[in-house]
Design a protein around this motif. Structure first.
Motif: not given
Lengths: 285, 264
Positions: A53-63, B186-199
């Protein structure tokens, strides 16, 4: 004369059937022990889906606002990452290196030295049994989430792509296991091997295409990566099944290089095993 | 026990950890390289993505490096001080070794959390600060002292959120004994902290921005450097840190009541 021939044939058949029976039992034990940890695997799959899901969010924003990145659509890129997660549960080594290291460190490996069993084959059999369990477990949420994930599953592949993908997945599993086996054997020389394992995992994660599809790399680096074993650990079979390798000739060359790496790791593993045993000291009753 | 006594205990643990690390120098260097390699993997993802795109959810390359650098900074601080200590809780509960901490004349959670520090994490904390400084330099901005102070405060709040999350996760060991798979959360959840909020949109935004502060731990400090102080963000982050800390400590003590030594 006929009777003697008959006896010989039975003897040969028995000798051939014996390893299958022996490792068949190991496989059954491996299945049972993997099933003990089924809830751990279920939780792990849950977190992998969160990662997806995180990968989807990141690449979705990139696309956003663009049709293609590196010649592939968002649907194709997500298909790649979905197949990668499924592949991880079907062919990846989880903690085999750690288990082997622990057996060497704790001395439990001694029992295999006095028995007519090949340690590599024994461990490989356990690995396949465990991956069968994790492979089935990962397919359950994928099937349940089919309405959400269906769009990203591979479709419209040519028969040659399927035909190449099957051996590619099998050989990738052997490469993954063999790398883990070699790292586990480092315990003959070092007290603590986790540092080496996790350092190697960072390199493997990057160069096996877990972080991004390797074809997004600059062309020269991508070409170099095709000669490294990491490319064949996961990227190659997943790229085949997600349509990122479009030429049969490229798939054929990939299978040849992949087979060469399998042979190289088998030989290297055997060498490490022999050298390690020379250093090994078994103590106790 | 007074606050000063706790501080003395922590300093003694730090001294012990430094001496121990210096005894295993090769191991120390190896783990610095291991974690450094993982940080490099994260930066390479940005490098490769920005070869093909100009922005991700409105964030440019240097802004993304700032965001990822901030996420790394919080995580490395947590790894330096708490990760190893907290991840051993399930083993201590399973083997009945928690008795040793309960018998000590201090708060058991404090004793568990501060047993040792990881110097390799500290080295990579410095590397993460370097990455943040590099991103700020690339952006051509000169944050004022107030901005830097607020950034530091928010990073500290993020550290508390990381701590609370892992305390809550490992507290489950009092109920389910073996939590091996859950630790990976822990790693899976905070993986998300590398995402920009508007995404983030929809359910993902609701869960990981509003319900659980995984995304804001890095986004709010980074936004403070980029756009200046924002009182609402500061209060939000501090409130989330205090709330999750209270919840985690409560859960730990609730679990502690179930603990029955080696038979647990």
């Amino acid at each position: 004369m006929t009777a003697i021939t008959q006896i010989d044939i039975t003897g040969i058949a028995g000798r051939l059937a014996h390893p299958f029976r022996k490792y068949g039992h190991v496989f059954a034990v491996g299945l049972q022990s993997a099933l003990v940890y089924r809830w751990n695997f279920v939780i792990r799959v849950g977190f992998s889906l969160l990662h997806l899901a995180a990968v989807g969010v990141l690449w979705g924003a990139a696309y956003a606002g663009r049709e293609h990145i590196g010649g592939f659509s968002f649907r194709e890129t997500m298909g790649y990452f979905l197949m990668l997660i499924v592949a991880n549960y079907l062919i990846s080594a989880f903690n085999e290196d750690y288990q082997i290291g622990e057996e060497i460190r704790g001395g439990t490996i001694n029992q295999f030295l006095t028995k007519p069993i090949d340690y590599y084959a024994y461990r490989l059999t356990l690995f396949f049994a465990s991956r069968l369990v994790t492979g089935v477990i990962v397919l359950i949420p994928v099937v349940l989430l089919l309405p959400l994930l269906g769009d990203y599953l591979p479709s419209g592949l040519a028969p040659w792509q399927w035909a190449a993908a099957v051996p590619a997945f099998f050989l990738a599993a052997i490469i993954q296991f063999s790398i883990a086996f070699c790292f586990g054997l480092l315990a003959f020389w070092f007290l603590e091997i986790q540092g080496f394992v996790i350092l190697s995992m960072a390199v493997e994660t990057l160069l096996s295409g877990q972080v991004f599809p390797l074809d997004l790399l600059p062309d020269t680096i991508y070409r170099i990566s095709q000669y490294l074993p990491f490319y064949y650990q996961a990227y190659f079979p997943v790229a085949l099944i997600s349509g990122r390798i479009e030429s049969a000739a490229e798939a054929q060359m990939g299978l040849i290089i992949q087979s060469a790496w399998v042979l190289a790791f088998l030989a290297f593993g055997r060498l490490l095993w022999r050298c390690g045993l020379r250093r090994h000291t078994a103590v106790g009753g | 026990m007074s606050l000063l006594a706790y501080l003395r205990i922590w300093l003694a643990s730090i001294r012990y950890s430094v001496v121990r690390t210096m005894m295993f120098r090769f191991d120390f260097i190896l783990w610095v390289l291991v974690d450094g390699a993982w940080m490099g993997v994260n930066l390479l993802l940005i490098e490769v993505m920005f070869r093909h795109v100009d922005a991700i959810a409105g964030w440019g390359k240097a802004e993304m490096i700032l965001l990822v650098g901030t996420a790394m900074l919080v995580m490395r601080l947590f790894m330096t001080f708490f990760l190893t200590n907290l991840f051993s809780v399930d083993r201590l509960v399973r083997e009945g070794m928690l008795d040793f901490y309960l018998a000590q004349p201090g708060n058991p959670l404090f004793m568990l959390s501060t047993r040792r520090i990881d110097l390799d994490g500290f080295v990579n904390t410095v590397v993460a600060v370097g990455i943040v400084a590099y991103a700020v330099h690339q952006l051509g901005i000169r944050p004022g002292w107030a901005q830097i102070g607020l950034y530091g405060l928010m990073v500290l709040a993020g550290l508390i959120i990381h701590y609370a999350t892992v305390v809550a996760i490992v507290s489950l060991a009092f109920w389910i004994t073996r939590i091996q798979g859950i630790e990976g959360g822990y790693w899976a959840i905070f993986d998300l902290s590398r995402l920009p909020r508007p995404a983030l949109r929809g359910v993902m935004e609701f869960v990981f921005v509003y319900l659980f502060p995984a995304v804001i731990v890095s986004n709010f400090p980074a936004e403070t450097i980029l756009h200046g102080p924002h009182l609402g963000h500061l209060l939000w982050l501090l409130g989330a840190a205090l709330g999750w800390f209270a919840f985690a400590v409560g859960l730990f003590h609730l679990g502690l009541r179930r603990y029955s030594s080696a038979s647990s």
